[in-house]
Design an enzyme around this catalytic site. Structure first.
Site, PDB file in Angstrom:
ATOM      1  CG  HIS A  49      -2.145  -0.929   0.972  1.00 55.72           C
ATOM      2  ND1 HIS A  49      -3.168  -0.755   0.104  1.00 55.72           N
ATOM      3  CD2 HIS A  49      -2.185  -2.189   1.340  1.00 55.72           C
ATOM      4  CE1 HIS A  49      -4.140  -1.889   0.069  1.00 55.72           C
ATOM      5  NE2 HIS A  49      -3.336  -2.784   1.022  1.00 55.72           N
ATOM      6  CB  THR A  50       4.199   1.934  -0.318  1.00 55.57           C
ATOM      7  OG1 THR A  50       4.964   0.756  -0.850  1.00 55.57           O
ATOM      8  CG2 THR A  50       4.622   1.629   1.216  1.00 55.57           C
ATOM      9  N   GLY A 136      -7.255 -15.124  -7.647  1.00 52.61           N
ATOM     10  CA  GLY A 136      -7.785 -14.626  -6.284  1.00 52.61           C
ATOM     11  C   GLY A 136      -6.910 -14.726  -4.996  1.00 52.61           C
ATOM     12  CB  SER A 140      -0.492  -9.640  -9.483  1.00 50.36           C
ATOM     13  OG  SER A 140      -0.578  -8.640  -8.714  1.00 50.36           O
ATOM     14  CB  SER A 141      -4.423 -13.981 -11.261  1.00 51.49           C
ATOM     15  OG  SER A 141      -5.504 -13.478 -10.690  1.00 51.49           O
ATOM     16  CG  ASP A 196       0.101  -5.547  -8.519  1.00 54.10           C
ATOM     17  OD1 ASP A 196       0.731  -5.626  -7.587  1.00 54.10           O
ATOM     18  OD2 ASP A 196      -1.292  -5.740  -8.423  1.00 54.10           O
TER      19      ASP A 196
HETATM   20  C1  GLA Z   1      -2.844  -4.735  -5.112  1.00 57.39           C
HETATM   21  C2  GLA Z   1      -2.692  -3.590  -5.829  1.00 57.39           C
HETATM   22  C3  GLA Z   1      -1.209  -2.893  -5.956  1.00 57.39           C
HETATM   23  C4  GLA Z   1      -0.938  -2.341  -4.237  1.00 57.39           C
HETATM   24  C5  GLA Z   1      -1.237  -3.470  -3.520  1.00 57.39           C
HETATM   25  C6  GLA Z   1      -0.837  -3.222  -1.895  1.00 57.39           C
HETATM   26  O1  GLA Z   1      -1.847  -5.801  -5.130  1.00 57.39           O
HETATM   27  O2  GLA Z   1      -2.718  -3.974  -7.199  1.00 57.39           O
HETATM   28  O3  GLA Z   1      -1.184  -1.877  -6.732  1.00 57.39           O
HETATM   29  O4  GLA Z   1      -1.430  -1.328  -4.060  1.00 57.39           O
HETATM   30  O5  GLA Z   1      -2.266  -4.275  -3.544  1.00 57.39           O
HETATM   31  O6  GLA Z   1       0.368  -3.110  -1.881  1.00 57.39           O
END
Ligand code: GLA
Length: 413
Positions: A49-50, A136, A140-141, A196
Site C-alpha cells: 500500500h505504498t 484470487g 496478481s493474476s 503489479d
Molecule cells: C494490490 C494492488 C497494488 C498494491 C497492493 C498493495 O496488489 O494491485 O497496486 O497497491 O495491492 O500494496
C-alpha cells in the site's frame, strides 16, 4: 516435525503452458495462433500500500504465469476465450469504452483500448488464455493477464515496445505497464497502484524490483535466497479477496485526503511522521473530509513506516544481511494488521503459525482481506513450516491453504 500434508501449487513449465494455450486456441478458433506469450504473477517482499502513495515497493516475478495464444485480426474484432472462465467474449475494439466491458475480458480488451488511447496502432485479435497463477490469491493474476496481452499485442501489431526476451527494452515496457494500469483502473474499475504491472513486465529473473512509484525508475536487486540457505514460502490462505470492492478504494481515499491536508503531493513526501501526525490531530484539521482523525493517523503511520521498511530491506539485501529481513517482514505485518487494518483472520493465522514454526518472519502481501502471506524460512525447514501452517489452519477450522516456494523469475515475454 509436522506430519500435516501441505498442498503445493506448482508452476507449469513454459513449454506446458504454451502448449495448453495453443491447444485451447485451436479448439476454440479452429486455427493456429500467431504465437504464445506469457507473463508472471508477482510476489512482493516489502512495500505494501505504498505504490499509490508515491512510495517504494520491492516486488518480484513469480514462476507462475498466464499464457495467451493470440492471432492478429485486421477487422477490429476481438474474440476471447479462457480455460479458467466459463464465458467467452466477442466485440469490436472501436466500441470499447470504460465501463462497457465486465469481468475478466475487461483486463484484456482494456489493454488494447489503453494502447490505442496512447496513440498506438492496435487492431483486433483472437486470444485464448490459460494460467497457473493462483486465482484470487493476491498474486496478481490480473496483472499477469494484462501483461501477457500487452506483450502479445506489442508483437503482433509491431509496436516494438517490449524488446526481445534476452534484451528487453525497459523504456518500452514502462509504456506497456502504463497501458495495463489504465486497463485495470479505467476498464476493470480497480483503483490499484501499479506495482503489479511493473513487476510482471519490468522485473528480472533472480532479482527483486525496487520501483520508485513517483519517477517509475527501477533498480534490480539480486535476490537469490537459496544462496543463503533461505526460501520464501508463499501461503495462499484461500480467503477470497476482491480489489474492486470498497475497502481498497477507501484506504486510497484516506491517504489522498491526508496528503491534501498535509499539503504534500503524496505521503512519500512526509519526512517527519510525528509532525505530520500532529498536523492531522490539530482541531478541525480534517473537518469536512468525512475522515476519522484516529483512523487517518493510523493509515499515515503505516504508509510512512512501510516506505522506511522498504529502504531498510534494500539496505539489508545490498549488504548481504538477508536473514535480518525476517523481523522487518513481521513488523510490516503488524503495521498492515493494526494500522492499515487490511489483514484478516486467515492471514494472521498464516503469519503467526509460520513464525511459531520457525520462520524468520512473515507478512500478508498484496491488497489484503485475504489472499496470500509470505514467510522467510530456512531452506531446510520449508516442508515443516508449511506442514505446521496447514495444521494450524485445520485446527482453526479454516479451508486448507496452498503453498508455493517463490523464486524470482522472468518477466513477460
Ligand atoms: C494490490 C494492488 C497494488 C498494491 C497492493 C498493495 O496488489 O494491485 O497496486 O497497491 O495491492 O500494496
Amino acid at each position: 516435525m509436522s506430519e500435516f500434508p501441505a498442498e503445493w501449487l506448482d508452476a507449469w513449465s513454459v513449454e506446458d503452458g504454451s502448449q495448453a494455450a495453443t491447444t485451447l486456441f485451436a479448439d476454440v478458433f479452429g486455427e493456429q495462433p500467431d504465437g504464445v506469450w506469457s507473463a508472471p504473477g508477482r510476489g512482493n517482499l516489502i512495500g505494501e500500500h505504498t505504490d499509490y502513495n508515491g512510495g517504494f515497493v520491492l516486488p518480484f516475478a513469480l514462476p507462475h504465469r498466464t499464457y495467451v495464444a493470440l492471432r492478429r485480426r485486421d477487422d477490429g474484432r476481438v474474440r476471447l476465450s479462457s480455460a479458467q472462465e466459463p464465458t467467452p467474449w466477442e466485440g469490436t475494439l472501436a466500441d470499447v469504452v470504460p465501463g462497457g466491458v465486465a469481468g475478466w475480458p475487461a483486463y484484456v480488451v482494456g489493454v488494447a483500448w489503453a494502447l490505442r488511447e496512447a496513440g498506438y496502432d492496435v487492431g483486433g485479435f483472437d486470444a485464448a488464455v490459460t494460467s497457473c497463477v493462483p486465482y484470487g490469491a493476491g498474486l496478481s493474476s490480473s496483472a499477469a493477464l494484462e501483461a501477457s496481452v500487452a506483450v502479445a499485442l506489442d508483437a503482433v501489431h509491431g509496436l516494438g515496445l517490449a524488446g526481445p526476451v534476452d534484451a528487453v527494452s525497459d523504456a518500452g515496457r514502462k509504456v506497456l505497464a502504463a497501458a495495463c494500469i489504465r486497463a485495470e483502473n479505467e476498464m476493470a474499475g480497480a483503483p490499484t497502484g501499479g506495482m503489479d504491472q511493473a513487476a510482471s513486465l519490468r522485473a528480472q529473473a533472480g532479482h527483486a524490483l525496487l520501483l520508485d512509484c513517483v519517477s517509475l525508475d527501477v533498480r534490480h536487486i539480486p535476490f537469490d535466497l537459496a544462496a543463503d540457505d533461505l526460501a520464501l514460502l508463499v501461503i495462499d490462505t484461500r480467503a477470497e479477496h476482491q480489489l474492486v470492492d470498497g475497502q481498497y478504494a477507501a484506504r486510497r481515499d484516506t491517504c489522498e485526503t491526508a496528503a491534501r491536508v498535509l499539503g504534500v503531493g503524496t505521503l512519500r513526501e512526509v519526512t517527519d511522521l510525528d509532525a505530520a501526525l500532529a498536523t492531522l490531530a490539530a482541531p478541525g484539521a480534517l473537518d469536512g473530509t468525512g475522515q476519522d482523525p484516529a483512523v487517518v493517523a493510523r493509515r499515515v503511520r503505516h504508509v510512512v513506516t512501510e516506505i522506511e521498511r522498504v529502504r531498510e530491506v534494500v539496505d539489508l539485501l545490498d549488504s548481504g544481511r538477508t536473514t535480518a529481513v525476517g523481523p522487518v517482514l513481521t513488523a510490516a505485518h503488524e503495521s498492515l494488521r493494526d494500522d492499515y487494518e487490511v489483514s484478516c483472520h486467515e492471514l494472521d493465522v498464516a503469519v503467526d503459525s509460520a513464525v511459531q514454526a520457525g520462520a524468520l518472519g512473515g507478512r500478508m502481501i498484496g491488497g489484503g482481506f485475504g489472499g496470500s502471506a509470505i514467510a522467510l524460512v530456512h531452506a531446510s525447514e520449508v516442508e515443516q513450516v508449511a506442514g505446521d501452517v496447514a495444521a494450524a489452519f485445520a485446527s482453526e477450522g479454516l479451508r486448507a491453504p496452498g503453498f508455493l516456494v517463490a523464486v524470482a523469475a522472468a518477466p513477460a515475454g
